[in-house]
Design an enzyme around this catalytic site. Sequence first.
Site, PDB file in Angstrom:
ATOM      1  N   ASN A  40      61.212 126.673  -3.036  1.00  0.00           N
ATOM      2  CA  ASN A  40      61.160 127.107  -1.637  1.00  0.00           C
ATOM      3  C   ASN A  40      61.437 128.596  -1.524  1.00  0.00           C
ATOM      4  O   ASN A  40      60.759 129.326  -0.787  1.00  0.00           O
ATOM      5  CB  ASN A  40      62.189 126.343  -0.800  1.00  0.00           C
ATOM      6  CG  ASN A  40      61.781 124.916  -0.497  1.00  0.00           C
ATOM      7  OD1 ASN A  40      60.630 124.529  -0.682  1.00  0.00           O
ATOM      8  ND2 ASN A  40      62.721 124.122  -0.032  1.00  0.00           N
ATOM      9  N   TYR A 108      65.724 109.726  -3.434  1.00  0.00           N
ATOM     10  CA  TYR A 108      65.183 110.497  -4.552  1.00  0.00           C
ATOM     11  C   TYR A 108      64.727 109.572  -5.674  1.00  0.00           C
ATOM     12  O   TYR A 108      65.393 108.578  -5.991  1.00  0.00           O
ATOM     13  CB  TYR A 108      66.247 111.438  -5.123  1.00  0.00           C
ATOM     14  CG  TYR A 108      66.586 112.612  -4.248  1.00  0.00           C
ATOM     15  CD1 TYR A 108      65.775 113.742  -4.225  1.00  0.00           C
ATOM     16  CD2 TYR A 108      67.735 112.610  -3.472  1.00  0.00           C
ATOM     17  CE1 TYR A 108      66.099 114.837  -3.441  1.00  0.00           C
ATOM     18  CE2 TYR A 108      68.072 113.698  -2.680  1.00  0.00           C
ATOM     19  CZ  TYR A 108      67.237 114.800  -2.668  1.00  0.00           C
ATOM     20  OH  TYR A 108      67.562 115.877  -1.893  1.00  0.00           O
ATOM     21  N   ARG A 171      75.210 119.387  -3.489  1.00  0.00           N
ATOM     22  CA  ARG A 171      74.627 118.132  -3.031  1.00  0.00           C
ATOM     23  C   ARG A 171      75.533 117.002  -3.514  1.00  0.00           C
ATOM     24  O   ARG A 171      75.508 116.644  -4.707  1.00  0.00           O
ATOM     25  CB  ARG A 171      73.211 117.954  -3.602  1.00  0.00           C
ATOM     26  CG  ARG A 171      72.210 118.986  -3.096  1.00  0.00           C
ATOM     27  CD  ARG A 171      71.851 118.723  -1.637  1.00  0.00           C
ATOM     28  NE  ARG A 171      70.809 119.630  -1.174  1.00  0.00           N
ATOM     29  CZ  ARG A 171      71.041 120.771  -0.551  1.00  0.00           C
ATOM     30  NH1 ARG A 171      72.291 121.144  -0.334  1.00  0.00           N
ATOM     31  NH2 ARG A 171      70.056 121.538  -0.154  1.00  0.00           N
ATOM     32  N   ALA A 292      66.293 125.426   5.747  1.00  0.00           N
ATOM     33  CA  ALA A 292      66.794 126.663   6.335  1.00  0.00           C
ATOM     34  C   ALA A 292      67.651 127.460   5.353  1.00  0.00           C
ATOM     35  O   ALA A 292      67.591 128.695   5.327  1.00  0.00           O
ATOM     36  CB  ALA A 292      67.589 126.357   7.598  1.00  0.00           C
ATOM     37  N   ASP A 294      67.455 127.591   2.051  1.00  0.00           N
ATOM     38  CA  ASP A 294      66.596 128.245   1.066  1.00  0.00           C
ATOM     39  C   ASP A 294      65.882 129.436   1.694  1.00  0.00           C
ATOM     40  O   ASP A 294      65.753 130.502   1.080  1.00  0.00           O
ATOM     41  CB  ASP A 294      65.554 127.258   0.531  1.00  0.00           C
ATOM     42  CG  ASP A 294      66.185 126.006  -0.036  1.00  0.00           C
ATOM     43  OD1 ASP A 294      67.314 126.081  -0.562  1.00  0.00           O
ATOM     44  OD2 ASP A 294      65.547 124.935   0.054  1.00  0.00           O
ATOM     45  N   ASP A 330      59.584 122.184   4.794  1.00  0.00           N
ATOM     46  CA  ASP A 330      60.547 123.150   4.284  1.00  0.00           C
ATOM     47  C   ASP A 330      60.060 124.582   4.399  1.00  0.00           C
ATOM     48  O   ASP A 330      60.870 125.511   4.362  1.00  0.00           O
ATOM     49  CB  ASP A 330      60.833 122.866   2.799  1.00  0.00           C
ATOM     50  CG  ASP A 330      61.656 121.606   2.588  1.00  0.00           C
ATOM     51  OD1 ASP A 330      61.838 120.843   3.552  1.00  0.00           O
ATOM     52  OD2 ASP A 330      62.108 121.381   1.460  1.00  0.00           O
TER      53      ASP A 330
END
Length: 372
Positions: A40, A108, A171, A292, A294, A330
Site C-alpha cells: 500500500n 486471513y 496486529r 489510512a 499506510d 485501501d
Amino acid sequence: MTATDVVCLGESMVTFLPSRPGRLADVPSFTRAIGGAESNVACALAAAGHRVKWVSRVGADGFGDHLVRAVAAYGVDTTAVRRDPHRPTGVYFRTATDRADDRHELVYYRAGSAASAMSPDTVPYEDLTATHVLHLTGITAALSAGCLALVRGLTARRPGRPLLSFDVNHRPGLWRGADPSVLLDLARGADLVLVGDDEAEAAWGLRGAAALREALPEPSVLVVKHGGRGATAYARGAGRPRDGTGARTGAHTGTGAHTGTGAHTGTGAHTGTDTVAFVPAPRVEVVAPVGAGDAFAAGFLSATLRRLDLTRRLRHGHLMAAVALTVPGDLGAPPARAHADRLAALDDDAWGRLHLAPGWTRTGEDQEVRTP
C-alpha cells in the site's frame, strides 16, 4: 546513484471486499482487490511520483500473478518479487464495518504463505539497499521466525544502510502466543518510526506521545498517531537519508530547526534536543476506515524525501490518509502534488476548517474541499 527513492519490504495479499454490509456468512459476493501495508505504501508513493520498489514473495499461482500486475500498474518496480512454487499467495476477506466495530470480521488465509518464507536466506540484501529509504513494518516480523530474523538484521544499525523507516503496525491477531515487545526493540533500530498511540498502549503499555519518545529515544524521527485527533512528530538533528553506498543524499530525516512560523499548532517548538510538532487531522467524510495508516506513512515519507518541514510532513500524511478514507478500498488516487502542497501550506485556521469529502482529490478544489 540509488535506483529508487523507497524500497518497501513485506507481504501483500489478495483482498476480497464485500459487495454489501453484513456478516461474512450473509455477503453474497466480493470484489477482488489488493492489500498489504508495505505494498500500500509503495503504490501510494509511486502514484505520488516517487521511484519505488516492492520486495516480497508470492505464490506461483493466479493470485500471485494478479498481485504483481496490480502493484506494478501503480508504477512500482516489482522485479525483486520472488515466486514460490511450493507456497500459496495469501488472501483475506473482510466485512464493510470498521475494525473497532464489534460486527467487524476479518478472515486471513495466510498461514504458510509464500511471503512467510522470507528470511535472510531468501531475500537478497542487494535488493534492499540501493535506495534512499527502506520501509518495513511490524507485520513482517510477526509472520514467521525467518521473517523476524530478516527484520532484526535490517534494523541492526550498520554503516551505509539506507534511512530505515519502521511502521509498528501492531496486529494482535498475529502475535497470539508471542510477545509484541519485540516490536519496541525493532523500532529502536530504525531512523524513522511511525506508531499509533492505541497500538503502543496495547502492545507495550505505554500511554502518550511523551512516554513513547522516552521509550524510543534512538530514532531521529518519531511520529505518534492519535487517530482522528491528529499526529505528533519528534525530530532530532539534521540527519539525512543515505543511499546504498553510504553517501549522503538530499532528503532529510528531520531538521533541528523550527518548522513552523509561530507558537501555534504544528509549529515545531523545541523540547530538549527535539523539534516537536502536533498537527490535527482534517475532518473527513469516511467511506471505509481501512488503509489510512499506510497512506499516512506514504504521505509523510513523500514529504520527507522532498525535504519539507516537519509540520508539512504531518499535513501531507493526513492528506494521504484522507485519500484512503474517502474510497472503498485501501488505495485511492492521490491529489496532484500542487493541490496537496496548497492545502499543506494553509495557515492554521484554514487547515482547521478543512473538510474533505469523497472526490476531493479531483480538480475543482473549491467544490471538494470545504472550509465552513
